[in-house]
Design an enzyme around this catalytic site. Sequence first.
Site, mmCIF file in Angstrom:
data_model
loop_
_atom_site.group_PDB
_atom_site.id
_atom_site.type_symbol
_atom_site.label_atom_id
_atom_site.label_comp_id
_atom_site.label_asym_id
_atom_site.label_seq_id
_atom_site.Cartn_x
_atom_site.Cartn_y
_atom_site.Cartn_z
ATOM 1 C CE LYS A 104 -1.222 39.424 12.114
ATOM 2 N NZ LYS A 104 -0.681 40.152 10.825
ATOM 3 C CG ASP A 144 1.923 37.439 10.874
ATOM 4 O OD1 ASP A 144 1.544 38.645 9.840
ATOM 5 O OD2 ASP A 144 2.253 36.496 11.579
#
Length: 442
Positions: A104, A144
């Site tokens: 991430k 995201d």
Amino acid sequence: MNNNPWIRAKQQLTQAAKKLGLDKLLFSMLSEPDRIIQVSLPIKMDDGSIRVFSGFRVQHNNIQGPYKGGLRYHPKVDMDEVKALAFWMSMKNAVVGVPFGGGKGGITVDPKTLSEKELEQLTRLFARKLFDVIGAYKDVPAPDVNTNPKIMGWIVDEFKVQSEKLKVKCSEGELRAVVTGKPIDKGGSEGRVVATGFGGAQVLISMLKKLGKSPKGLTVAIMGFGNVGRFVAHYLQKMGFKIVALSDSRGGIYVPDGIEDTEEINRCKEEKGFLSGCYCVGSVCDFKNKKKLNGRDIIKPEDILELGVDILVPAALENVITSKNADKIKAKIILELANGPTTLEADTILGKKGVVVIPDILANSGGVATSYFEWYQNLHELHWTKEEILKKLKEKMEIATDEVYAVSKEYKTTLREAAYIQALKRIEKTWRNQNISSKNSQ
Ligand code: NAD
């Protein structure tokens, strides 16, 4: 109560590892990310000044395959959050059975305060600084919070420019597969937009089969009417569920007799920009409903959590179901499409009440499963139709649901714990096979 997401992630890992009897070395390996990258990003603003932003990428583990996970642009992005999100990606990818590890990243920035030129510069600089550590077989970012296909397109372009400049050999497919969630004309996949909502609907229907329930007439309330909420509403309605309430950040609507056409609500929201302005669309205008909820015809966003429905779908924010409201939740099933909507304390309360919580790492994994399809198509120079994608996705979600349910029975746990156990089982199996094959090749 501790809301530090990394502490929560480690607690989840510890609990599941204990139940499974996970190898101690592997447990230690998964307790910290493989690599943490922090970069400084100075860019020239439109007014000529220089501002320096911080960028992060956390590579949690790559036992199952290349690191994989989104990039978020948000003022609150910090290292502990990114570490937790990278860990959850490792778990999610393993639950749904795609050959990816977890990663991430993000930049601490409010992108709404930047011009498009500044945003592009910032993204391209981030891509240059990550050039050595990302790639189709190394680490594959995706959109995201506050990032989108356009931003992914800039990363693909910049990665190509750098590869040519530094004479790094990459096939066309590898250049495209450096990120997923791209625009279709840059190698994006059909069906990606609907994937998380569609996948969530498949998980729910598969789980209901296990529980011996039919969807016909079961009432559903959905919090969040963005990319995920919109499509889960659409597919659930097609399957025979009765969607009675929807909400977004500015309000919600509640129609006990069922919203006739969620697509119409969607069109109305696109036109007006907020849901509560869509009260008078189709059956939503039924006057007698106005007496419900203390005489309000339009509900507050958070009211949706406590409605007397069969199924609640949080599809907006994290930490919305807490120790303060868990007791008031009337739904018997919660389908977690948002990431981390339920706090640890709330989870315990819901467990005691017998609420079935279908956990986020299973429920919303349709998105990353379709990202895998995108990556695979890029590397094999294929282009599947939306129908083909949804057929493959349906199969994947059914298998993942069956597996998690079976583990919950075997270990006598909640579905959440079962999902973590299933993920750890799969990672451990791959890890043991890798150890055996590396020993054999010595
Ligand atoms: P989005 O930005 O498209 O939509 C979010 C929606 O939530 C909007 O309708 C917004 O108005 C609403 N919202 C915000 N605050 C709210 C509140 N207080 N009450 C009710 N609604 C509120 O985002 P999205 O892509 O739909 O993602 C939603 C959630 O799903 C996030 O947690 C995200 O991390 C998770 N998720 C998304 C994907 C994906 O493929 N998009 C994949 C996995 C997980």
